[in-house]
Design a protein around this motif. Sequence first.
Motif, PDB file in Angstrom:
ATOM      1  N   ILE A 256       0.841  -1.201   0.000  1.00  0.00           N
ATOM      2  CA  ILE A 256       0.000   0.000   0.000  1.00  0.00           C
ATOM      3  C   ILE A 256       0.877   1.253   0.000  1.00  0.00           C
ATOM      4  N   LEU A 257       1.914   1.254   0.806  1.00  0.00           N
ATOM      5  CA  LEU A 257       2.825   2.393   0.832  1.00  0.00           C
ATOM      6  C   LEU A 257       3.519   2.568  -0.520  1.00  0.00           C
ATOM      7  N   TRP A 258       3.937   1.474  -1.115  1.00  0.00           N
ATOM      8  CA  TRP A 258       4.576   1.516  -2.434  1.00  0.00           C
ATOM      9  C   TRP A 258       3.634   2.166  -3.450  1.00  0.00           C
ATOM     10  N   LEU A 259       2.382   1.747  -3.453  1.00  0.00           N
ATOM     11  CA  LEU A 259       1.387   2.338  -4.347  1.00  0.00           C
ATOM     12  C   LEU A 259       1.205   3.828  -4.057  1.00  0.00           C
ATOM     13  N   GLY A 260       1.055   4.158  -2.779  1.00  0.00           N
ATOM     14  CA  GLY A 260       0.849   5.552  -2.411  1.00  0.00           C
ATOM     15  C   GLY A 260       2.010   6.445  -2.785  1.00  0.00           C
ATOM     16  N   TRP A 261       3.202   5.870  -2.856  1.00  0.00           N
ATOM     17  CA  TRP A 261       4.391   6.663  -3.160  1.00  0.00           C
ATOM     18  C   TRP A 261       4.362   7.240  -4.577  1.00  0.00           C
ATOM     19  N   PHE A 262       3.619   6.617  -5.488  1.00  0.00           N
ATOM     20  CA  PHE A 262       3.492   7.203  -6.825  1.00  0.00           C
ATOM     21  C   PHE A 262       2.763   8.544  -6.743  1.00  0.00           C
ATOM     22  N   GLY A 263       1.815   8.627  -5.814  1.00  0.00           N
ATOM     23  CA  GLY A 263       1.173   9.913  -5.572  1.00  0.00           C
ATOM     24  C   GLY A 263       2.099  10.875  -4.859  1.00  0.00           C
ATOM     25  N   PHE A 264       2.857  10.357  -3.927  1.00  0.00           N
ATOM     26  CA  PHE A 264       3.784  11.168  -3.138  1.00  0.00           C
ATOM     27  C   PHE A 264       4.792  11.870  -4.049  1.00  0.00           C
ATOM     28  N   ASN A 265       5.441  11.091  -4.912  1.00  0.00           N
ATOM     29  CA  ASN A 265       6.466  11.651  -5.791  1.00  0.00           C
ATOM     30  C   ASN A 265       5.878  12.240  -7.062  1.00  0.00           C
ATOM     31  N   GLY A 266       4.937  11.526  -7.685  1.00  0.00           N
ATOM     32  CA  GLY A 266       4.361  12.028  -8.932  1.00  0.00           C
ATOM     33  C   GLY A 266       3.601  13.325  -8.745  1.00  0.00           C
ATOM     34  N   GLY A 267       2.829  13.416  -7.694  1.00  0.00           N
ATOM     35  CA  GLY A 267       2.081  14.640  -7.432  1.00  0.00           C
ATOM     36  C   GLY A 267       2.957  15.833  -7.143  1.00  0.00           C
ATOM     37  N   SER A 268       4.185  15.580  -6.700  1.00  0.00           N
ATOM     38  CA  SER A 268       5.102  16.674  -6.378  1.00  0.00           C
ATOM     39  C   SER A 268       5.627  17.381  -7.613  1.00  0.00           C
ATOM     40  N   GLN A 269       5.279  16.892  -8.799  1.00  0.00           N
ATOM     41  CA  GLN A 269       5.521  17.671 -10.013  1.00  0.00           C
ATOM     42  C   GLN A 269       4.714  18.964  -9.960  1.00  0.00           C
ATOM     43  N   LEU A 270       3.602  18.930  -9.216  1.00  0.00           N
ATOM     44  CA  LEU A 270       2.744  20.097  -8.932  1.00  0.00           C
ATOM     45  C   LEU A 270       2.029  20.643 -10.157  1.00  0.00           C
ATOM     46  N   ALA A 271       1.992  19.885 -11.224  1.00  0.00           N
ATOM     47  CA  ALA A 271       1.273  20.330 -12.428  1.00  0.00           C
ATOM     48  C   ALA A 271       1.026  19.127 -13.326  1.00  0.00           C
ATOM     49  N   MET A 272      -0.098  19.202 -14.092  1.00  0.00           N
ATOM     50  CA  MET A 272      -0.396  18.175 -15.077  1.00  0.00           C
ATOM     51  C   MET A 272      -1.115  18.807 -16.265  1.00  0.00           C
ATOM     52  N   GLY A 273      -0.816  20.082 -16.505  1.00  0.00           N
ATOM     53  CA  GLY A 273      -1.525  20.825 -17.530  1.00  0.00           C
ATOM     54  C   GLY A 273      -0.831  20.873 -18.868  1.00  0.00           C
ATOM     55  N   SER A 274       0.242  20.111 -19.037  1.00  0.00           N
ATOM     56  CA  SER A 274       0.963  20.115 -20.307  1.00  0.00           C
ATOM     57  C   SER A 274       1.537  18.732 -20.564  1.00  0.00           C
ATOM     58  N   ALA A 275       1.922  18.489 -21.823  1.00  0.00           N
ATOM     59  CA  ALA A 275       2.546  17.218 -22.166  1.00  0.00           C
ATOM     60  C   ALA A 275       3.858  17.037 -21.415  1.00  0.00           C
ATOM     61  N   ALA A 276       4.585  18.131 -21.218  1.00  0.00           N
ATOM     62  CA  ALA A 276       5.855  18.048 -20.496  1.00  0.00           C
ATOM     63  C   ALA A 276       5.640  17.594 -19.056  1.00  0.00           C
ATOM     64  N   ASP A 277       4.576  18.091 -18.418  1.00  0.00           N
ATOM     65  CA  ASP A 277       4.294  17.703 -17.042  1.00  0.00           C
ATOM     66  C   ASP A 277       3.917  16.231 -16.951  1.00  0.00           C
ATOM     67  N   VAL A 278       3.076  15.770 -17.866  1.00  0.00           N
ATOM     68  CA  VAL A 278       2.651  14.375 -17.843  1.00  0.00           C
ATOM     69  C   VAL A 278       3.830  13.445 -18.117  1.00  0.00           C
ATOM     70  N   THR A 279       4.712  13.862 -19.028  1.00  0.00           N
ATOM     71  CA  THR A 279       5.916  13.078 -19.299  1.00  0.00           C
ATOM     72  C   THR A 279       6.801  13.000 -18.063  1.00  0.00           C
ATOM     73  N   ALA A 280       6.927  14.116 -17.355  1.00  0.00           N
ATOM     74  CA  ALA A 280       7.733  14.146 -16.130  1.00  0.00           C
ATOM     75  C   ALA A 280       7.149  13.227 -15.070  1.00  0.00           C
ATOM     76  N   ILE A 281       5.832  13.245 -14.922  1.00  0.00           N
ATOM     77  CA  ILE A 281       5.187  12.372 -13.940  1.00  0.00           C
ATOM     78  C   ILE A 281       5.436  10.907 -14.275  1.00  0.00           C
ATOM     79  N   SER A 282       5.370  10.582 -15.564  1.00  0.00           N
ATOM     80  CA  SER A 282       5.630   9.202 -15.980  1.00  0.00           C
ATOM     81  C   SER A 282       7.050   8.777 -15.628  1.00  0.00           C
ATOM     82  N   THR A 283       8.003   9.674 -15.871  1.00  0.00           N
ATOM     83  CA  THR A 283       9.401   9.391 -15.530  1.00  0.00           C
ATOM     84  C   THR A 283       9.559   9.190 -14.026  1.00  0.00           C
ATOM     85  N   ILE A 284       8.879  10.017 -13.256  1.00  0.00           N
ATOM     86  CA  ILE A 284       8.928   9.908 -11.795  1.00  0.00           C
ATOM     87  C   ILE A 284       8.394   8.547 -11.341  1.00  0.00           C
TER      88      ILE A 284
END
Length: 453
Positions: A256-284
């Motif tokens: 559960i913690l492992w799953l939640g960590w995708f939100g922890f780190n991915g959400g810290s991109q602090l944006a999802m309004g562009s292709a660059a942001d979504v690509t960054a989240i995927s890399t994270i």
Amino acid sequence: MIRSKTQVALAALGGLAAVAMAGPALAQEAAEAAMPAVSGETVYIFNTLSFMLHGFLVMFMAAGFGMLEGGLVRSKNTTMQMLKNIAIYSIGGLMFWVIGYNLMYNDVASTGGLFGIPGPWGADDPLTADGAFTGDGGYAGASDWFFQMVFVATAASIVSGTLAERIKLWPFMIFVVVLTGVIYPIQGAWQWGGGWLSEAGFSDFAGSSIVHSTGGWAALSGAILLGARIGKFGPDGKVNPMPGANLPLATLGTFILWLGWFGFNGGSQLAMGSAADVTAISTIYVNTNLAAAAGVTIAMIMTQAMYGKVDLTMALNGALAGLVSITAEPLTPSPIMAILIGGIGGVLVVIAVPLLDKLKIDDVVGAIPVHLVCGIWGTMAVPLTNSDTNFGSQALGVVSIGAFVFVVSFVIWSILKMTMGIRVSEEEEAIGLDKAELGLEAYPEFGRGSQAI
């Protein structure tokens, strides 16, 4: 402005005609020109959605900590750990609304970068009275508050696991009030709030130090003052194992913690309004997963080599060690570097757990090696992949956050110890906190023999 279906169709047809008339070299440019521009409201919606969805995942980590701790304590203390974890999330949420958020983010520059102006949080969204959007991009203020709030509960949960099985309930809860309302927000303001550490070049993408080592320092100070569980250390220096009651539950908590960590780190991109942001989240996501996997693998190999058998609890903590290690910078590492950073975290946790035992510091779930030791390592590893940082600034952040959190926590624990006491009696510890403090057992049928239905 909201486009009608007819307008969109006409724009698409016009784009296709332009592509057909253009030469091959101009086809891509014509297609891009035909695409309607993304509106500020659309960016606003996707950024807000990112905060909420990633926040859901981080909130679910509270369940992960509960299951992990419930599995690693003895059965007579399980109910207490369940209660503490739901109380931590609740108290942390209230305190972050009452004072914490603004102390962390509200006009930090006006105090010289030390802390924000305290007071209850309130949203300031670009909407008219009838709900029409009047801004340009950004995100809903409530979504940001929610995402930042779920982080503070994580820091407090770290303390809960370390001090399990012998600390009184209400002194612990008083400490949680101070940690979530004052200690965590102040040091968080130094970097995430744009404070003095941010100006000094310190970088902590998702909180290896700001969240994890903060919880680790608070836990360490409490463990020193609280002392070890009865029977943990023998007079001859021997360490007596006290295995947890439910390793499947602990394993579930880790997943559960492992799953939640995708939100922890991915959400810290602090944006999802562009292709660059979504690509960054995927890399994270990829780097976060690789680091955790490396931590597990290294912990398994090391325990096999050191003890002749693989230790499941070390493998679980190896996963968390890899996750904590990559949290300070999950975006810039290559996959190989993410594996290296997480793998070193696995090495550190296997070494640090017996080292704490030698120092006679009793950490029930291994939270100090995972969150403090690996939090420091992850923070110091940032310049290995991020050229915008340097080791001096990172060390400054580690030392300043550590000194502040440890000293203030030690003072608070000391006051609680002198006034109301922080440790249960020997008799209460022997029968378990479930009965002594709560009068409610997690497994009431155990030990009572078979009963007719």
